[in-house]
Every structure is written in structure tokens, then in C-alpha cells.
Design a protein around this motif. Structure first.
Motif, PDB file in Angstrom:
ATOM      1  N   THR A 183      38.342  50.184   3.788  1.00 24.33           N
ATOM      2  CA  THR A 183      37.977  50.299   5.212  1.00 24.33           C
ATOM      3  C   THR A 183      36.962  49.509   5.615  1.00 24.33           C
ATOM      4  O   THR A 183      35.898  49.305   4.760  1.00 24.33           O
ATOM      5  CB  THR A 183      38.066  51.884   5.283  1.00 24.33           C
ATOM      6  OG1 THR A 183      37.018  52.281   4.443  1.00 24.33           O
ATOM      7  CG2 THR A 183      39.194  52.491   4.979  1.00 24.33           C
ATOM      8  N   SER A 184      36.887  49.436   7.012  1.00 21.78           N
ATOM      9  CA  SER A 184      35.859  48.570   7.491  1.00 21.78           C
ATOM     10  C   SER A 184      34.615  49.320   7.587  1.00 21.78           C
ATOM     11  O   SER A 184      34.598  50.697   7.893  1.00 21.78           O
ATOM     12  CB  SER A 184      36.202  48.228   8.829  1.00 21.78           C
ATOM     13  OG  SER A 184      35.249  47.640   9.757  1.00 21.78           O
ATOM     14  N   TYR A 219      32.432  48.837   9.818  1.00 18.48           N
ATOM     15  CA  TYR A 219      32.318  49.087  11.366  1.00 18.48           C
ATOM     16  C   TYR A 219      32.999  50.398  11.605  1.00 18.48           C
ATOM     17  O   TYR A 219      32.160  51.332  12.196  1.00 18.48           O
ATOM     18  CB  TYR A 219      33.020  47.981  11.970  1.00 18.48           C
ATOM     19  CG  TYR A 219      32.834  47.872  13.490  1.00 18.48           C
ATOM     20  CD1 TYR A 219      31.936  47.181  14.119  1.00 18.48           C
ATOM     21  CD2 TYR A 219      33.886  48.510  14.337  1.00 18.48           C
ATOM     22  CE1 TYR A 219      31.766  47.096  15.422  1.00 18.48           C
ATOM     23  CE2 TYR A 219      33.640  48.773  15.545  1.00 18.48           C
ATOM     24  CZ  TYR A 219      32.719  47.927  16.210  1.00 18.48           C
ATOM     25  OH  TYR A 219      32.787  48.011  17.557  1.00 18.48           O
ATOM     26  N   VAL A 220      34.001  50.725  11.180  1.00 16.28           N
ATOM     27  CA  VAL A 220      34.698  51.849  11.479  1.00 16.28           C
ATOM     28  C   VAL A 220      34.235  53.097  10.707  1.00 16.28           C
ATOM     29  O   VAL A 220      34.050  54.371  11.331  1.00 16.28           O
ATOM     30  CB  VAL A 220      36.229  51.979  11.010  1.00 16.28           C
ATOM     31  CG1 VAL A 220      36.940  53.082  11.169  1.00 16.28           C
ATOM     32  CG2 VAL A 220      36.959  50.679  11.784  1.00 16.28           C
ATOM     33  N   GLN A 221      33.493  52.926   9.484  1.00 13.42           N
ATOM     34  CA  GLN A 221      32.622  54.035   8.871  1.00 13.42           C
ATOM     35  C   GLN A 221      31.741  54.507   9.617  1.00 13.42           C
ATOM     36  O   GLN A 221      31.523  55.684   9.784  1.00 13.42           O
ATOM     37  CB  GLN A 221      32.441  53.540   7.467  1.00 13.42           C
ATOM     38  CG  GLN A 221      33.881  53.357   6.597  1.00 13.42           C
ATOM     39  CD  GLN A 221      33.275  52.677   5.218  1.00 13.42           C
ATOM     40  OE1 GLN A 221      32.136  52.564   4.850  1.00 13.42           O
ATOM     41  NE2 GLN A 221      34.249  51.930   4.520  1.00 13.42           N
ATOM     42  N   PHE A 256      31.082  53.919  12.833  1.00 15.92           N
ATOM     43  CA  PHE A 256      31.491  54.936  14.217  1.00 15.92           C
ATOM     44  C   PHE A 256      31.954  56.059  13.912  1.00 15.92           C
ATOM     45  O   PHE A 256      31.746  56.686  14.713  1.00 15.92           O
ATOM     46  CB  PHE A 256      32.656  53.850  14.763  1.00 15.92           C
ATOM     47  CG  PHE A 256      31.950  53.078  15.686  1.00 15.92           C
ATOM     48  CD1 PHE A 256      30.841  51.907  15.324  1.00 15.92           C
ATOM     49  CD2 PHE A 256      32.459  52.368  16.998  1.00 15.92           C
ATOM     50  CE1 PHE A 256      30.080  51.346  16.340  1.00 15.92           C
ATOM     51  CE2 PHE A 256      31.908  51.583  18.017  1.00 15.92           C
ATOM     52  CZ  PHE A 256      30.782  50.821  17.452  1.00 15.92           C
ATOM     53  N   TRP A 257      32.819  56.520  12.699  1.00 13.01           N
ATOM     54  CA  TRP A 257      33.160  57.484  12.505  1.00 13.01           C
ATOM     55  C   TRP A 257      31.947  58.532  12.150  1.00 13.01           C
ATOM     56  O   TRP A 257      31.974  59.719  12.900  1.00 13.01           O
ATOM     57  CB  TRP A 257      34.028  57.528  11.246  1.00 13.01           C
ATOM     58  CG  TRP A 257      34.834  58.870  10.927  1.00 13.01           C
ATOM     59  CD1 TRP A 257      36.153  59.061  11.488  1.00 13.01           C
ATOM     60  CD2 TRP A 257      34.501  60.029  10.173  1.00 13.01           C
ATOM     61  NE1 TRP A 257      36.582  60.493  11.280  1.00 13.01           N
ATOM     62  CE2 TRP A 257      35.611  61.095  10.503  1.00 13.01           C
ATOM     63  CE3 TRP A 257      33.323  60.228   9.610  1.00 13.01           C
ATOM     64  CZ2 TRP A 257      35.355  62.263   9.853  1.00 13.01           C
ATOM     65  CZ3 TRP A 257      33.194  61.420   8.915  1.00 13.01           C
ATOM     66  CH2 TRP A 257      34.422  62.648   9.298  1.00 13.01           C
ATOM     67  N   ALA A 261      32.548  60.571  15.429  1.00 15.21           N
ATOM     68  CA  ALA A 261      33.530  61.543  14.966  1.00 15.21           C
ATOM     69  C   ALA A 261      32.926  62.482  14.278  1.00 15.21           C
ATOM     70  O   ALA A 261      33.400  64.019  14.397  1.00 15.21           O
ATOM     71  CB  ALA A 261      34.680  60.929  14.157  1.00 15.21           C
ATOM     72  N   CYS A 320      23.237  57.826   9.976  1.00 14.45           N
ATOM     73  CA  CYS A 320      24.365  57.391   9.919  1.00 14.45           C
ATOM     74  C   CYS A 320      24.343  55.964   9.437  1.00 14.45           C
ATOM     75  O   CYS A 320      25.238  55.760   8.742  1.00 14.45           O
ATOM     76  CB  CYS A 320      25.040  57.326  11.336  1.00 14.45           C
ATOM     77  SG  CYS A 320      25.278  58.967  12.132  1.00 14.45           S
ATOM     78  N   ALA A 363      26.409  55.028   6.085  1.00 22.85           N
ATOM     79  CA  ALA A 363      27.695  54.230   6.077  1.00 22.85           C
ATOM     80  C   ALA A 363      27.417  52.856   4.970  1.00 22.85           C
ATOM     81  O   ALA A 363      28.198  52.303   4.335  1.00 22.85           O
ATOM     82  CB  ALA A 363      27.758  53.542   7.350  1.00 22.85           C
ATOM     83  N   ASN A 405      29.452  52.231   1.676  1.00 25.67           N
ATOM     84  CA  ASN A 405      30.318  50.915   1.504  1.00 25.67           C
ATOM     85  C   ASN A 405      29.879  49.993   0.518  1.00 25.67           C
ATOM     86  O   ASN A 405      30.837  49.958  -0.404  1.00 25.67           O
ATOM     87  CB  ASN A 405      30.302  50.209   2.967  1.00 25.67           C
ATOM     88  CG  ASN A 405      31.246  49.282   3.086  1.00 25.67           C
ATOM     89  OD1 ASN A 405      30.925  48.219   2.623  1.00 25.67           O
ATOM     90  ND2 ASN A 405      32.469  49.276   3.869  1.00 25.67           N
TER      91      ASN A 405
END
Length: 230
Positions: free
Chosen positions: A65-66, A68-70, A72-73, A77, A90, A94, A98
């Protein structure tokens, strides 16, 4: 450019603070990644299927998984679920998750590359599994890990500009403020390129020295191979 240089001089204190934040995020993210890399890498070699399966699932998820998405989550989120982390936290989490997943593959591969004869000799000496790992396997595997870890650390450093997207006041964030104030996009991002180039060079020099030290402890450039033939 004539108007850019005075603004750059005035912004130097803020740029220095942003540089400190970037280095802090890199060091903390790398520390978390290193812990996870060893934990997941060694778990991936466990004889117990549930342990090995859990480790492989975590590794493949965060590798697949990206970042970038991790990031932002974690930032957008996670608070919805009732957990709120500071922006820098954060970013560190992240980066650690990763690159820890990628580092786990380095650890797993390096441990697997230690010659079987070394393990058998340790067993013949009556060493238990953990003692073999600590005294025989890991010292030899470390020399194989340093070069891949250097690449991962440089990649982690180069990923830190993403933190500016979640309001972390790192060097990229401060350079972007300078760009907005001066309107000189080329000049501002040229400075940013230079900063990251210098940081990457420093990381490479430090890791190269660490690699030489690790190989010297094994008896030179061919230390691992010499140990395998002993």
C-alpha cells in the motif's frame, strides 16, 4: 533572483527549524523502522506458522500500500476512530511502518544468507537457538544488511517531504512558504534540492563507514565468506 536572496536570508532561521524537523522525522522514523524490521524479519523465519503468517501479512500489507495513503489515513481517518496523533507523530509512524516492512525483507534475507555450516557449528558447541542467533547469526548478517539499509534510509529521507502535506513544518513546508512569499518557484525548489542532496550525501557517508566497520569485525571485505569456509 535579486529579490529572492534577501528573502532567503530572512527566512534562514525558519528554514533551520524546518531542517531540524526533517532530521528529527528521519531519525525517529528510521528508529521505528529498524525495530519493526528486526521484529518482522525474524518472525518471518519462525517455525510457527501463525507467527510467520502474521509477520508476512503485515509486511506485504505495508509494502503493497502507498505511503501517501498510509500517512493520510493516520492523519485524517484515525481521529474518526477516536485516536488522534500529532502531525509529526503521524509522519514518524507512517515512515516507520512502511520502511520497516521493506527492512523486514532485508533482515530475513540476510539471516537466511548466513552459511549453514556456521549454524551447525554453533549447534555442535551446544548453543541454544537464541544464543546462536545473537552470537553467530546476527553478527554475520549485520554486514549484509548495512548496504540495503543505507538505500532504505536514503529513500526514507527522500519521503519526508510528504509530511508537509499534513502540516508538519519541515524543510519542505518552510521552502514552500518561501516560494509563496517570493514567487520564485525555481529558486526555492533549487534550495530544497540542494538541502536534500547534502542530507542524502551525509547519510551515505555515515552508512558507508558503518558498513566498513561491520565487515572489518568479520575479518575484512570477505568476512562472511571466510567465516563460511572456516
Amino acid at each position: 533572483m535579486s529579490g529572492f536572496l534577501p528573502e532567503l536570508r530572512q527566512a534562514l532561521p525558519r528554514l533551520g527549524e524546518g531542517l531540524v524537523v526533517t532530521v528529527e522525522a528521519t531519525v525517529l522514523g528510521a528508529a521505528l523502522a529498524l525495530v519493526l524490521a528486526y521484529a518482522l524479519g525474524l518472525m518471518s523465519r519462525s517455525r510457527r506458522l501463525p507467527v510467520r503468517g502474521a509477520a508476512r501479512t503485515v509486511v506485504e500489507f505495508f509494502r503493497g500500500t502507498s505511503l501517501y495513503v498510509q500517512l493520510f489515513w493516520l492523519f485524517f481517518a484515525l481521529p474518526i476512530l477516536g485516536f488522534r496523533l500529532e502531525p509529526l507523530a503521524c509522519g514518524v509512524v507512517a515512515l516507520g511502518l512502511n520502511y520497516g516492512a521493506y527492512g523486514a525483507e532485508v533482515v530475513r534475507g540476510a539471516v537466511a544468507a548466513v552459511p549453514r555450516a556456521q549454524r551447525e557449528a554453533a549447534v555442535a558447541l551446544g548453543m541454544g537457538p537464541w544464543l546462536r542467533l545473537r552470537r553467530v547469526v546476527l553478527p554475520q548478517a549485520h554486514a549484509l544488511m548495512v548496504a540495503p539499509f543505507k538505500n532504505l534510509l536514503v529513500q526514507l529521507l527522500k519521503a519526508t517531504p510528504l509530511l508537509s502535506l499534513v502540516t508538519v513544518p519541515d524543510i519542505t513546508f518552510e521552502i514552500d512558504q518561501l516560494r509563496s512569499a517570493t514567487g520564485d518557484t525555481a529558486g526555492a525548489y533549487l534550495v530544497l534540492l540542494a538541502v536534500y542532496g547534502v542530507l542524502a550525501a551525509v547519510v551515505s557517508l555515515l552508512m558507508n563507514a558503518l558498513e566498513r566497520a561491520a565487515r572489518a569485525r568479520l575479518g575484512g571485505p570477505g568476512g562472511l565468506g571466510q567465516g563460511g569456509g572456516a
